[in-house]
Design a protein around this motif. Structure first.
Motif, PDB file in Angstrom:
ATOM      1  N   ASP A 152      10.086  14.415  14.625  1.00  0.00           N
ATOM      2  CA  ASP A 152      11.172  15.648  14.496  1.00  0.00           C
ATOM      3  C   ASP A 152      10.268  16.766  14.653  1.00  0.00           C
ATOM      4  N   SER A 153       9.037  17.033  16.049  1.00  0.00           N
ATOM      5  CA  SER A 153       8.676  18.006  16.391  1.00  0.00           C
ATOM      6  C   SER A 153       7.022  18.978  15.712  1.00  0.00           C
ATOM      7  N   ARG A 154       6.637  17.727  14.614  1.00  0.00           N
ATOM      8  CA  ARG A 154       5.768  18.168  14.030  1.00  0.00           C
ATOM      9  C   ARG A 154       4.968  17.445  13.823  1.00  0.00           C
ATOM     10  N   SER A 155       3.792  17.526  13.946  1.00  0.00           N
ATOM     11  CA  SER A 155       2.010  16.747  13.870  1.00  0.00           C
ATOM     12  C   SER A 155       2.536  16.387  12.629  1.00  0.00           C
ATOM     13  N   ILE A 156       2.525  15.539  11.885  1.00  0.00           N
ATOM     14  CA  ILE A 156       2.564  14.776  10.591  1.00  0.00           C
ATOM     15  C   ILE A 156       1.324  14.092  10.380  1.00  0.00           C
ATOM     16  N   ILE A 157       0.736  14.069   9.160  1.00  0.00           N
ATOM     17  CA  ILE A 157      -0.413  14.134   8.315  1.00  0.00           C
ATOM     18  C   ILE A 157      -0.419  12.291   7.620  1.00  0.00           C
ATOM     19  N   VAL A 158      -0.816  11.282   7.904  1.00  0.00           N
ATOM     20  CA  VAL A 158      -0.583   9.873   7.470  1.00  0.00           C
ATOM     21  C   VAL A 158      -2.137   9.710   7.206  1.00  0.00           C
ATOM     22  N   MET A 184       0.604  -1.066  -0.257  1.00  0.00           N
ATOM     23  CA  MET A 184      -0.216  -0.165   0.123  1.00  0.00           C
ATOM     24  C   MET A 184       0.898   1.159   0.385  1.00  0.00           C
ATOM     25  N   ASN A 185       0.057   2.258  -0.920  1.00  0.00           N
ATOM     26  CA  ASN A 185       0.974   3.495  -0.954  1.00  0.00           C
ATOM     27  C   ASN A 185       0.625   4.421  -0.084  1.00  0.00           C
ATOM     28  N   ILE A 186       1.232   4.614   1.237  1.00  0.00           N
ATOM     29  CA  ILE A 186       0.868   5.812   1.595  1.00  0.00           C
ATOM     30  C   ILE A 186       1.359   6.899   1.751  1.00  0.00           C
ATOM     31  N   TYR A 187       0.799   8.785   1.817  1.00  0.00           N
ATOM     32  CA  TYR A 187       0.634   9.641   1.833  1.00  0.00           C
ATOM     33  C   TYR A 187       0.748  10.092   2.824  1.00  0.00           C
ATOM     34  N   VAL A 188       2.671  10.984   3.757  1.00  0.00           N
ATOM     35  CA  VAL A 188       2.748  11.705   4.979  1.00  0.00           C
ATOM     36  C   VAL A 188       2.817  13.257   4.662  1.00  0.00           C
ATOM     37  N   GLY A 189       2.600  13.819   4.953  1.00  0.00           N
ATOM     38  CA  GLY A 189       2.385  15.162   5.136  1.00  0.00           C
ATOM     39  C   GLY A 189       2.956  16.196   5.797  1.00  0.00           C
ATOM     40  N   ASN A 190       2.629  17.179   6.367  1.00  0.00           N
ATOM     41  CA  ASN A 190       3.418  17.737   7.102  1.00  0.00           C
ATOM     42  C   ASN A 190       4.550  17.926   7.468  1.00  0.00           C
ATOM     43  N   LEU A 191       5.339  17.107   6.908  1.00  0.00           N
ATOM     44  CA  LEU A 191       7.121  16.837   7.290  1.00  0.00           C
ATOM     45  C   LEU A 191       7.518  18.139   7.242  1.00  0.00           C
ATOM     46  N   SER A 192       8.951  17.391   8.174  1.00  0.00           N
ATOM     47  CA  SER A 192       9.800  18.875   8.725  1.00  0.00           C
ATOM     48  C   SER A 192      10.812  18.265   7.643  1.00  0.00           C
ATOM     49  N   TYR A 193      11.545  19.727   7.116  1.00  0.00           N
ATOM     50  CA  TYR A 193      11.990  19.959   6.132  1.00  0.00           C
ATOM     51  C   TYR A 193      13.153  18.609   6.988  1.00  0.00           C
ATOM     52  N   LYS A 194      13.517  18.566   7.665  1.00  0.00           N
ATOM     53  CA  LYS A 194      14.964  18.212   8.103  1.00  0.00           C
ATOM     54  C   LYS A 194      14.937  16.198   8.145  1.00  0.00           C
ATOM     55  N   VAL A 195      13.915  15.545   8.277  1.00  0.00           N
ATOM     56  CA  VAL A 195      13.792  14.522   8.430  1.00  0.00           C
ATOM     57  C   VAL A 195      14.474  14.516   7.410  1.00  0.00           C
ATOM     58  N   ASP A 196      14.910  12.994   6.751  1.00  0.00           N
ATOM     59  CA  ASP A 196      15.259  12.656   5.929  1.00  0.00           C
ATOM     60  C   ASP A 196      14.395  11.174   5.908  1.00  0.00           C
ATOM     61  N   GLU A 197      14.814  10.397   4.531  1.00  0.00           N
ATOM     62  CA  GLU A 197      14.331   8.825   4.425  1.00  0.00           C
ATOM     63  C   GLU A 197      13.838   7.864   5.329  1.00  0.00           C
ATOM     64  N   SER A 221      13.491  19.453   0.266  1.00  0.00           N
ATOM     65  CA  SER A 221      11.871  18.511   0.463  1.00  0.00           C
ATOM     66  C   SER A 221      10.963  20.265   0.201  1.00  0.00           C
ATOM     67  N   ARG A 222       9.721  19.319  -0.015  1.00  0.00           N
ATOM     68  CA  ARG A 222       8.534  20.184  -0.230  1.00  0.00           C
ATOM     69  C   ARG A 222       7.527  19.961   1.289  1.00  0.00           C
ATOM     70  N   GLY A 223       8.190  18.750   1.675  1.00  0.00           N
ATOM     71  CA  GLY A 223       7.456  18.503   3.593  1.00  0.00           C
ATOM     72  C   GLY A 223       6.470  18.114   2.876  1.00  0.00           C
ATOM     73  N   PHE A 224       6.595  16.800   2.676  1.00  0.00           N
ATOM     74  CA  PHE A 224       5.648  15.721   2.168  1.00  0.00           C
ATOM     75  C   PHE A 224       6.775  14.522   1.382  1.00  0.00           C
ATOM     76  N   ALA A 225       5.816  13.775   1.564  1.00  0.00           N
ATOM     77  CA  ALA A 225       6.526  11.862   1.628  1.00  0.00           C
ATOM     78  C   ALA A 225       6.207  10.840   1.042  1.00  0.00           C
ATOM     79  N   PHE A 226       6.459   9.777   0.250  1.00  0.00           N
ATOM     80  CA  PHE A 226       5.263   8.500   0.045  1.00  0.00           C
ATOM     81  C   PHE A 226       5.983   7.463   0.513  1.00  0.00           C
ATOM     82  N   VAL A 227       5.427   6.321   1.660  1.00  0.00           N
ATOM     83  CA  VAL A 227       5.878   5.613   2.089  1.00  0.00           C
ATOM     84  C   VAL A 227       5.271   4.412   1.608  1.00  0.00           C
TER      85      VAL A 227
END
Length: 88
Positions: free
Chosen positions: A68-74, A1-14, A41-47
């Motif tokens: 990383d101190s941000r409330s993420i959207i998943v 399953m492909n998951i959207y992850v938003g509101n990421l800190s720009y410092k978070v890496d893969e 980073s644009r602040g979102f990712a796909f896992v």
């Protein structure tokens, strides 16, 4: 399953994102979306996770969690649109 992850800190890496989701099952890929000009980073990712049940558990547990101190959207990623030119 492909998951959207938003509101990421720009410092978070893969690697960090993979560690977070690996607690719920096998992660087959992680892609942080970056700006094509700056490379930042644009602040979102796909896992992508191999098992749907594990992915649903990760979505349920991690949506609203702090990374990383941000409330993420998943949530489950919507299929990529390919019909941009076919609008009525």
């Amino acid at each position: 399953m492909n998951i959207y992850v938003g509101n990421l800190s720009y410092k978070v890496d893969e690697y960090e994102l993979k560690d977070v989701f690996s607690e719920y099952g096998e992660v087959t890929s992680v892609k942080i979306i970056t700006d094509k000009y700056s490379g930042k980073s644009r602040g979102f990712a796909f896992v992508e996770m191999s098992g749907d049940d594990e992915a649903r558990a990760a979505i349920k547990e991690l949506n609203g969690a702090e990374v990383d101190s941000r409330s993420i959207i998943v949530n489950e990623a919507k299929p990529k649109r390919t019909d941009f030119n076919d609008r009525d």
